[in-house]
Motif scaffolding. Structure first.
Motif, PDB file in Angstrom:
ATOM      1  N   GLU A 265       0.867  -1.178   0.000  1.00  0.00           N
ATOM      2  CA  GLU A 265       0.000   0.000   0.000  1.00  0.00           C
ATOM      3  C   GLU A 265       0.904   1.229   0.000  1.00  0.00           C
ATOM      4  OE1 GLU A 265      -3.855   0.560   2.413  1.00  0.00           O
ATOM      5  OE2 GLU A 265      -2.269   1.448   3.612  1.00  0.00           O
ATOM      6  N   ASP A 289      15.304  -5.239   0.247  1.00  0.00           N
ATOM      7  CA  ASP A 289      14.460  -6.405   0.094  1.00  0.00           C
ATOM      8  C   ASP A 289      13.790  -6.355  -1.274  1.00  0.00           C
ATOM      9  OD1 ASP A 289      12.392  -8.230   0.300  1.00  0.00           O
ATOM     10  OD2 ASP A 289      12.208  -7.891   2.456  1.00  0.00           O
TER      11      ASP A 289
ATOM     12  N   ASP B  53      13.203  -6.136   7.254  1.00  0.00           N
ATOM     13  CA  ASP B  53      12.850  -6.475   5.869  1.00  0.00           C
ATOM     14  C   ASP B  53      11.623  -7.392   5.886  1.00  0.00           C
ATOM     15  OD1 ASP B  53      13.711  -8.997   6.503  1.00  0.00           O
ATOM     16  OD2 ASP B  53      15.310  -9.077   5.015  1.00  0.00           O
ATOM     17  N   SER B  54      11.246  -7.910   4.708  1.00  0.00           N
ATOM     18  CA  SER B  54       9.993  -8.663   4.646  1.00  0.00           C
ATOM     19  C   SER B  54      10.066  -9.948   5.479  1.00  0.00           C
ATOM     20  CB  SER B  54       9.634  -8.984   3.200  1.00  0.00           C
ATOM     21  OG  SER B  54      10.647  -9.749   2.602  1.00  0.00           O
ATOM     22  N   LYS B  82      11.990   4.765  10.181  1.00  0.00           N
ATOM     23  CA  LYS B  82      12.257   3.994   8.966  1.00  0.00           C
ATOM     24  C   LYS B  82      11.520   2.643   8.963  1.00  0.00           C
ATOM     25  CE  LYS B  82      16.373   6.429   7.628  1.00  0.00           C
ATOM     26  NZ  LYS B  82      17.780   6.399   7.228  1.00  0.00           N
ATOM     27  N   ARG B  84       8.844   2.127  10.488  1.00  0.00           N
ATOM     28  CA  ARG B  84       7.421   2.493  10.396  1.00  0.00           C
ATOM     29  C   ARG B  84       6.985   2.583   8.930  1.00  0.00           C
ATOM     30  NH1 ARG B  84       4.735   6.705   9.090  1.00  0.00           N
ATOM     31  NH2 ARG B  84       6.515   8.088   9.029  1.00  0.00           N
ATOM     32  N   MET B  85       7.868   3.115   8.076  1.00  0.00           N
ATOM     33  CA  MET B  85       7.514   3.232   6.662  1.00  0.00           C
ATOM     34  C   MET B  85       7.328   1.850   6.034  1.00  0.00           C
ATOM     35  SD  MET B  85       9.973   6.460   5.816  1.00  0.00           S
ATOM     36  CE  MET B  85       9.865   6.521   4.054  1.00  0.00           C
ATOM     37  N   VAL B  86       8.123   0.888   6.475  1.00  0.00           N
ATOM     38  CA  VAL B  86       7.957  -0.482   5.959  1.00  0.00           C
ATOM     39  C   VAL B  86       6.627  -1.068   6.454  1.00  0.00           C
ATOM     40  CG1 VAL B  86       8.945  -2.805   5.922  1.00  0.00           C
ATOM     41  CG2 VAL B  86      10.456  -0.816   5.819  1.00  0.00           C
ATOM     42  N   GLU B  88       4.023   0.649   7.056  1.00  0.00           N
ATOM     43  CA  GLU B  88       2.962   1.343   6.314  1.00  0.00           C
ATOM     44  C   GLU B  88       2.733   0.700   4.957  1.00  0.00           C
ATOM     45  OE1 GLU B  88       3.611   5.856   7.858  1.00  0.00           O
ATOM     46  OE2 GLU B  88       3.210   5.560   5.740  1.00  0.00           O
ATOM     47  N   ILE B  89       3.823   0.531   4.194  1.00  0.00           N
ATOM     48  CA  ILE B  89       3.596   0.057   2.813  1.00  0.00           C
ATOM     49  C   ILE B  89       3.181  -1.406   2.765  1.00  0.00           C
ATOM     50  CG2 ILE B  89       5.126   1.791   1.793  1.00  0.00           C
ATOM     51  CD1 ILE B  89       7.088  -0.559   1.195  1.00  0.00           C
ATOM     52  N   THR B  90       3.516  -2.165   3.803  1.00  0.00           N
ATOM     53  CA  THR B  90       3.113  -3.581   3.804  1.00  0.00           C
ATOM     54  C   THR B  90       1.769  -3.795   4.501  1.00  0.00           C
ATOM     55  OG1 THR B  90       4.402  -3.886   5.801  1.00  0.00           O
ATOM     56  CG2 THR B  90       5.479  -4.481   3.755  1.00  0.00           C
ATOM     57  N   ARG B  91       1.166  -2.713   4.955  1.00  0.00           N
ATOM     58  CA  ARG B  91      -0.120  -2.723   5.658  1.00  0.00           C
ATOM     59  C   ARG B  91      -0.042  -3.481   6.991  1.00  0.00           C
ATOM     60  NH1 ARG B  91      -3.912  -2.928   0.344  1.00  0.00           N
ATOM     61  NH2 ARG B  91      -2.339  -3.816  -0.950  1.00  0.00           N
ATOM     62  N   TYR B  93       0.675  -2.374   9.756  1.00  0.00           N
ATOM     63  CA  TYR B  93       0.144  -1.557  10.857  1.00  0.00           C
ATOM     64  C   TYR B  93      -1.329  -1.885  11.132  1.00  0.00           C
ATOM     65  CZ  TYR B  93      -2.121   1.283   7.282  1.00  0.00           C
ATOM     66  OH  TYR B  93      -2.903   1.688   6.241  1.00  0.00           O
ATOM     67  N   LYS B  94      -1.987  -2.522  10.163  1.00  0.00           N
ATOM     68  CA  LYS B  94      -3.414  -2.809  10.346  1.00  0.00           C
ATOM     69  C   LYS B  94      -3.658  -3.998  11.266  1.00  0.00           C
ATOM     70  CE  LYS B  94      -4.948  -0.883   5.961  1.00  0.00           C
ATOM     71  NZ  LYS B  94      -5.497  -1.134   4.633  1.00  0.00           N
TER      72      LYS B  94
END
Lengths: 463, 110
Positions: A265, A289, B53-54, B82, B84-86, B88-91, B93-94
């Motif tokens: 997202e 990554d 990382d993932s 930093k 936190r941004m990961v 965010e983009i990986t969702r 945080y939900k």
């Protein structure tokens, strides 16, 4: 009238820090380089000759703009030292200006000539001309014919009200892009784009049928959007971008040559290759990554080059070694050991079957001399699991993981560079890491072939 | 990566420092598995975690899954800019409750 565009950025250093591989004048505003906006404006002003003063090397910029024929103007280039003063730049290019009036453009500014003021004209370059300053430095100036200033800062120019937006921070850059994409007249869209009701598409855009576009969006050439992606509202996607499945991109910019992974997202962010940038804070995360973000150019280039410089030589070697391999196998069985190695910089693991180095019989020694012990390693090279030449395949230890991460590239290989080094300079321990770092910093595909040749010759000669 | 385990009232605090990635994730997963035998409520203090990382993220999600299956929970605190941004983009945080300090996270278990 002529135009001198100086690539000076002054205190606007953010672009070099956050987008180091892009020349500041090539920063894209709505997928169009900033410099192209300057040239468009020059065309509107009937300026026939432009000279671009480059303070950095940028083959990309020269390739894109060439001699200016596409814009119907003549573009010349000159180099300047990064610390060259404006006075020095003007002095060095006085012959270009001659006796004509001059428009001087410096710094990262956006001129809103296509919005509220579509017919906006530069103030007349009569009298003593004019100058716009930013933080005390002249940034846009017009010098009348025959009135060359001794010191442009002291010259009593007027300051006309020119609609310039400074791109002083990544925040300015982001919000300018978001504003441009929302403009109803879409005056800034590149020629060649389909421009239909808030959705601008470049050429060669591939959209999965389940992909959703929420206007306004601007998508450049060569973009591939996988299934169930959702793009927009307010998304700018650069050229050669792949957005993987089920990813949403909104209020965001994805710069050229970026891969965005699946199920992500991206909101209110800038993606610059493998960098994730928060436009509000200027924080940048370098994502190592490849599942999340990575650089598309590298990924594409590697495959083609791998074919020519790695797999084809590997196939030839395999054919060459097949007979000696089978012959020696009849004399003594091949003893092997299995190693768990780090396969790549994402720290994926793989099992590698390698010849047992402890064999001391004459057949084992002959195998090593003829490189027959590499025979089985050539098969994973052909499968793309291993490189022909590169780094020593590093076992999956924590210490090696640290090293793999720190290397510029990690190419575990059948013919590792370290085998070209005399044994007296090699240790069993981690001191050998210097050779891995050396290779990863200096590798080239041609050098790889030299390394294979050296290893074969060394073995033939020294055993 | 270095982990420090601090028992605290109703929850166990696991402070993660350094890089949480493919190399270090198995260590965290193993340590968490051992702690899950005797505990149910956890707080991951990420104040000193400077990179994820993932695989690292997958490890935290796997820990959460194990905890929830055992009727427990994991709450995150002090997520730095930093990482936190990961998230965010990986969702990610939900699916986590994220607090800005350990005390409020601990109180939420009361």
């Amino acid at each position: 009238m002529k135009c001198l565009i100086d690539s000076w950025t002054g205190p606007m250093t953010w672009s070099g820090e956050l987008m180091p591989e892009t020349a500041p004048l090539m920063l894209k505003i709505g997928n169009k380089p900033l410099l192209e906006f300057y040239l468009d404006y020059c065309v509107r002003q009937h300026i026939g000759a432009v000279k671009i003063i480059l303070r950095y090397s940028s083959p990309e910029l020269r390739d894109y703009f060439q001699d200016g024929g596409r814009w119907g103007i003549s573009i010349g280039y000159a180099m300047a030292r990064p610390d060259e003063t404006l006075d020095e730049v003007l002095a060095h290019n006085r012959a270009f200006v001659g006796t004509e009036p001059l428009l001087l453009i410096r710094g990262l500014f956006f001129l809103h000539f296509g919005e509220q003021l579509p017919e906006w004209q530069l103030p007349e370059v009569g009298g003593q001309g004019w100058c716009v300053k930013w933080e005390g430095e002249p940034v846009w100036a017009a010098i009348p014919a025959g009135k060359w200033p001794d010191d442009i800062r002291e010259y009593p120019f007027d300051s006309p009200d020119i609609p310039l937006s400074p791109l002083a921070s990544v925040r300015d850059y982001f919000h300018l892009n978001m504003r441009i994409i929302q403009l109803p007249p879409r005056r800034y869209v590149l020629p060649g784009y389909n421009n239909d009701d808030g959705i601008s598409l470049g050429q060669g855009v591939e959209l999965a049928h389940t992909c959703r576009l929420n206007k306004p969006v601007m998508i450049a050439d060569g973009v591939h959007l996988e299934a169930v992606t959702s793009i927009g509202p307010n998304a700018i996607i650069g050229t050669n971008v792949l957005i993987d499945r089920a990813t949403a991109v909104a209020d965001a910019i994805v710069c050229d040559h970026s891969y965005v992974g699946a199920d992500l997202e991206i909101r209110h962010k800038i993606i610059y290759r493998n960098h994730l940038i928060d436009p509000e804070t200027g924080f940048s995360v370098d994502i190592v990554d490849n599942f999340l973000l990575t650089n598309m150019a590298e990924a594409r280039g590697l495959d083609l080059l791998t074919l020519f410089f790695q797999r084809i030589p590997a196939l030839l070697l395999l054919l060459l070694l097949a007979l000696p391999y089978l012959g020696l196998r009849l004399l003594a069985p091949v003893r092997t050991i299995r190693l768990q190695i780090w396969k790549n910089q994402r720290l994926e693991e793989m099992t590698l079957t390698v010849p047992d180095p402890s064999g001391t019989g004459w057949v084992d020694r002959l195998r090593r001399r003829l490189c027959v012990d590499k025979f089985k390693l050539l098969i994973p090279v052909l499968k793309g699991q291993l490189f022909l030449t590169g780094n020593r395949p590093l076992t999956n230890t924590l210490a090696n993981a640290e090293m793999v991460r720190e290397l510029k590239v990690y190419h575990p290989a059948a013919f590792p560079f370290i085998e070209t080094i005399d044994r007296e300079f090699c240790d069993e321990g981690e001191n050998n890491s210097i050779y891995e770092f050396y290779y990863s910093s200096n590798f080239s595909w041609l050098y790889d072939l030299v390394i294979v040749g050296r290893i074969i010759l060394r073995r033939l000669w020294h055993g | 990566m270095k982990t420090t385990v601090i028992p605290s009232g109703h929850a166990v605090i696991i402070a993660v420092a350094g890089r949480l990635d493919a190399a270090s994730a198995p260590q965290l997963k193993k340590e968490f598995g051992e702690l899950l035998h005797d505990n149910r409520s956890f707080i991951f203090d990420l104040k000193d975690m400077d990179f994820i990382d993932s695989t690292g993220l997958g490890c935290i999600v796997a820990c959460l899954k194990s905890a929830v299956e055992a009727d427990g929970n994991i709450k995150l605190v002090n997520l730095q800019e930093k990482p936190r941004m990961v998230f965010e983009i990986t969702r990610a945080y939900k699916i986590f409750e994220i607090f800005d300090n350990v005390d409020t996270a601990a109180e939420s278990y009361n």
